[in-house]
Design a protein around this motif. Structure first.
Motif, PDB file in Angstrom:
ATOM      1  N   HIS A   1      35.402  51.191  47.231  1.00  0.00           N
ATOM      2  CA  HIS A   1      34.052  51.668  47.519  1.00  0.00           C
ATOM      3  C   HIS A   1      33.204  50.427  47.958  1.00  0.00           C
ATOM      4  O   HIS A   1      32.511  50.833  49.030  1.00  0.00           O
ATOM      5  CB  HIS A   1      33.477  52.103  45.908  1.00  0.00           C
ATOM      6  CG  HIS A   1      32.252  52.779  45.996  1.00  0.00           C
ATOM      7  ND1 HIS A   1      31.072  52.121  45.777  1.00  0.00           N
ATOM      8  CD2 HIS A   1      31.841  53.853  46.144  1.00  0.00           C
ATOM      9  CE1 HIS A   1      30.039  52.873  45.629  1.00  0.00           C
ATOM     10  NE2 HIS A   1      30.480  54.208  46.080  1.00  0.00           N
ATOM     11  N   GLY A   2      33.251  49.439  47.475  1.00  0.00           N
ATOM     12  CA  GLY A   2      32.515  48.106  48.151  1.00  0.00           C
ATOM     13  C   GLY A   2      32.837  47.601  49.580  1.00  0.00           C
ATOM     14  O   GLY A   2      31.839  47.143  50.103  1.00  0.00           O
TER      15      GLY A   2
ATOM     16  N   ASP B   1      39.363  51.623  38.364  1.00  0.00           N
ATOM     17  CA  ASP B   1      38.473  50.765  38.412  1.00  0.00           C
ATOM     18  C   ASP B   1      38.811  49.464  38.935  1.00  0.00           C
ATOM     19  O   ASP B   1      37.627  48.819  39.509  1.00  0.00           O
ATOM     20  CB  ASP B   1      38.454  50.549  36.750  1.00  0.00           C
ATOM     21  CG  ASP B   1      37.659  51.704  36.241  1.00  0.00           C
ATOM     22  OD1 ASP B   1      37.539  52.795  36.868  1.00  0.00           O
ATOM     23  OD2 ASP B   1      37.437  51.734  35.035  1.00  0.00           O
TER      24      ASP B   1
ATOM     25  N   ALA C   1      42.990  41.189  42.159  1.00  0.00           N
ATOM     26  CA  ALA C   1      42.239  41.366  43.137  1.00  0.00           C
ATOM     27  C   ALA C   1      43.181  41.222  44.366  1.00  0.00           C
ATOM     28  O   ALA C   1      44.344  40.979  44.304  1.00  0.00           O
ATOM     29  CB  ALA C   1      41.212  40.406  43.057  1.00  0.00           C
TER      30      ALA C   1
ATOM     31  N   PHE D   1      38.233  49.738  42.664  1.00  0.00           N
ATOM     32  CA  PHE D   1      36.747  50.287  43.230  1.00  0.00           C
ATOM     33  C   PHE D   1      35.923  49.265  44.025  1.00  0.00           C
ATOM     34  O   PHE D   1      35.538  49.568  45.024  1.00  0.00           O
ATOM     35  CB  PHE D   1      35.909  50.709  41.804  1.00  0.00           C
ATOM     36  CG  PHE D   1      34.481  51.172  42.033  1.00  0.00           C
ATOM     37  CD1 PHE D   1      34.627  52.493  42.160  1.00  0.00           C
ATOM     38  CD2 PHE D   1      33.305  50.394  42.131  1.00  0.00           C
ATOM     39  CE1 PHE D   1      33.366  53.026  42.656  1.00  0.00           C
ATOM     40  CE2 PHE D   1      32.267  51.141  42.699  1.00  0.00           C
ATOM     41  CZ  PHE D   1      32.156  52.563  42.720  1.00  0.00           C
ATOM     42  N   PRO D   2      35.931  47.981  43.616  1.00  0.00           N
ATOM     43  CA  PRO D   2      35.443  47.019  44.566  1.00  0.00           C
ATOM     44  C   PRO D   2      35.713  47.064  45.622  1.00  0.00           C
ATOM     45  O   PRO D   2      35.158  46.896  46.778  1.00  0.00           O
ATOM     46  CB  PRO D   2      35.198  45.703  43.699  1.00  0.00           C
ATOM     47  CG  PRO D   2      35.702  46.150  42.526  1.00  0.00           C
ATOM     48  CD  PRO D   2      36.536  47.309  42.383  1.00  0.00           C
ATOM     49  N   ILE D   3      36.852  47.287  46.018  1.00  0.00           N
ATOM     50  CA  ILE D   3      37.516  47.245  47.307  1.00  0.00           C
ATOM     51  C   ILE D   3      37.419  48.542  48.053  1.00  0.00           C
ATOM     52  O   ILE D   3      36.947  48.851  49.225  1.00  0.00           O
ATOM     53  CB  ILE D   3      39.052  46.917  47.595  1.00  0.00           C
ATOM     54  CG1 ILE D   3      39.489  45.655  46.553  1.00  0.00           C
ATOM     55  CG2 ILE D   3      39.571  46.831  48.732  1.00  0.00           C
ATOM     56  CD1 ILE D   3      40.841  45.279  46.591  1.00  0.00           C
TER      57      ILE D   3
ATOM     58  N   LYS E   1      40.347  38.551  51.176  1.00  0.00           N
ATOM     59  CA  LYS E   1      39.143  38.501  51.004  1.00  0.00           C
ATOM     60  C   LYS E   1      38.310  37.688  52.353  1.00  0.00           C
ATOM     61  O   LYS E   1      37.016  37.929  52.502  1.00  0.00           O
ATOM     62  CB  LYS E   1      38.778  37.671  49.654  1.00  0.00           C
ATOM     63  CG  LYS E   1      37.273  37.990  49.254  1.00  0.00           C
ATOM     64  CD  LYS E   1      36.543  39.283  49.242  1.00  0.00           C
ATOM     65  CE  LYS E   1      34.958  39.157  48.583  1.00  0.00           C
ATOM     66  NZ  LYS E   1      34.387  37.951  48.714  1.00  0.00           N
TER      67      LYS E   1
ATOM     68  N   PHE F   1      32.497  53.566  37.014  1.00  0.00           N
ATOM     69  CA  PHE F   1      32.585  53.617  38.475  1.00  0.00           C
ATOM     70  C   PHE F   1      32.948  55.246  38.774  1.00  0.00           C
ATOM     71  O   PHE F   1      32.650  55.569  39.887  1.00  0.00           O
ATOM     72  CB  PHE F   1      34.093  52.818  38.772  1.00  0.00           C
ATOM     73  CG  PHE F   1      33.780  51.339  38.556  1.00  0.00           C
ATOM     74  CD1 PHE F   1      32.634  50.968  39.065  1.00  0.00           C
ATOM     75  CD2 PHE F   1      34.835  50.806  38.224  1.00  0.00           C
ATOM     76  CE1 PHE F   1      32.333  49.382  39.135  1.00  0.00           C
ATOM     77  CE2 PHE F   1      34.767  49.248  38.201  1.00  0.00           C
ATOM     78  CZ  PHE F   1      33.377  48.587  38.843  1.00  0.00           C
TER      79      PHE F   1
ATOM     80  N   TYR G   1      31.692  51.512  51.909  1.00  0.00           N
ATOM     81  CA  TYR G   1      30.291  50.589  52.353  1.00  0.00           C
ATOM     82  C   TYR G   1      30.283  50.977  53.745  1.00  0.00           C
ATOM     83  O   TYR G   1      29.039  51.362  54.260  1.00  0.00           O
ATOM     84  CB  TYR G   1      30.317  49.512  51.864  1.00  0.00           C
ATOM     85  CG  TYR G   1      29.087  48.709  51.916  1.00  0.00           C
ATOM     86  CD1 TYR G   1      28.136  48.469  50.777  1.00  0.00           C
ATOM     87  CD2 TYR G   1      28.475  48.427  53.168  1.00  0.00           C
ATOM     88  CE1 TYR G   1      27.043  48.024  50.928  1.00  0.00           C
ATOM     89  CE2 TYR G   1      27.130  47.684  53.355  1.00  0.00           C
ATOM     90  CZ  TYR G   1      26.548  47.593  52.089  1.00  0.00           C
ATOM     91  OH  TYR G   1      25.286  46.850  52.442  1.00  0.00           O
TER      92      TYR G   1
END
Ligand code: FAD
Length: 276
Positions: A178-179, A171, A104, A174-176, A110, A254, A183
């Motif tokens: 896409h999220g 993958d 991460a 992806f949270p970074i 963050k 994802f 976003y």
């Protein structure tokens, strides 16, 4: 182009520091304007707490999202957060640069997202109803701008491949991508990832630096990851599920949220904007 690079490494003489300097030099050589947020050097406060919202009544239960919404609407966010929001509005392109720590981003970065992405600015934007779930995932305050990651990792490229033990890098990011980036509206460019860096020697640096220079030269023209727009018809609203006829049958995960089939024939929105 105006580029904001948010840098999250505690040591300026690190590999990340050297790659940051390469990126900035190349961008400036191309005539772009560059601003840098150096989170460790700035002593960035990473945690969200009451101190971020001086106008929130001290006797009231602290509601982070509610306090953020009120502070953004009344322009009472703290000065450090307001300065970062101004930079995001100024920049056409955002680069987040960091070493991969525990799969991460470092906590300080963050914490930059947690604090700077205020309610009403990065989320809670647009109509929220049974027909429309806000302006997000391809729409939002930062729509029309581009964003990308520069990431260094100790693991090998194979470890992050489709069958690699760490899971595919797309993958993990992806949270970074896409999220956090898609976003609020960014067109998200493929990440620039450097693997196996802990074994890096002098001879390894220049080829990577050249690859990075090339990415900086193509920042305006490279195709974004073809994420699907939330409000573009691909999802049932309000359930937010991808329509059953889209994506490979039986596919999950994802990759479903990329429209790889039509991406090849489409013109990226940012390219349209740049040409206009
Ligand atoms: P540095 O340590 O500064 O440098 C790395 C190497 O490059 C050194 O050998 C150095 O001599 C050389 N170098 C530096 N600058 C130059 C230069 N200008 N020219 C030539 N050579 C140079 N990795 C993973 O893959 N997955 C994880 O989940 C993960 N979690 C981690 C968690 C923590 C808390 C930590 C500390 C590390 C983790 N790592 C992980 C490894 C981490 O990703 C790497 O250590 C990091 O990316 C290295 O980047 P750096 O800028 O700190 O490199």
């Amino acid at each position: 182009m105006k580029v904001l690079l948010v840098f999250a490494h505690p040591e300026p003489r690190s590999l990340n520091g050297a790659l940051r300097d390469v990126a900035i030099r190349e961008l400036e050589a191309q005539g772009h304007e560059v601003r840098v947020t150096d989170l460790y050097a700035d002593g960035w406060k990473a945690e969200v707490d009451r101190a971020d919202f001086p106008a929130w009544p001290p006797e009231a239960r602290f509601l982070p999202a509610g306090a953020s919404k009120k502070a953004f609407a009344t322009n009472t966010l703290t000065e450090d957060v307001k300065a970062e929001i101004d930079k995001l509005l100024w920049a056409d392109t955002l680069i987040l640069q960091f070493p991969l720590w525990w799969y991460a981003m470092p906590a300080i970065l963050k914490g930059w997202v947690d604090r700077v992405y205020a309610y009403g600015f990065a989320y809670g934007v647009g109509e929220h109803s049974d027909k429309r779930w806000g302006d997000r995932f391809g729409e939002g305050t930062l729509a029309g701008k581009r964003a990308m990651l520069i990431v260094t990792a100790g693991g090998w490229e194979e470890h992050y491949s489709a069958r690699g033990v760490n899971g595919p890098i797309d993958d993990l990011l992806f949270p970074i991508n896409h999220g956090i980036l898609y976003y609020p509206g960014y067109d998200v460019l493929p990440p620039f990832v450097v693997y196996r860096v802990d074994r890096f020697g002098e001879a390894d640096f220049e080829p990577v630096a050249e690859r990075l220079r090339e990415r900086m030269r193509t920042l305006e023209t490279i195709w974004p990851i073809p994420y699907r727009q939330q409000n573009g018809g691909d999802y049932h609203i309000p359930g937010m599920q991808l329509r059953p006829e889209l994506g490979d049958p039986g596919a999950t995960g994802f990759a479903l949220h990329e429209d790889r089939a039509t991406a090849k024939s489409a013109t990226p929105r940012s390219t349209l904007r740049d040409v206009a």
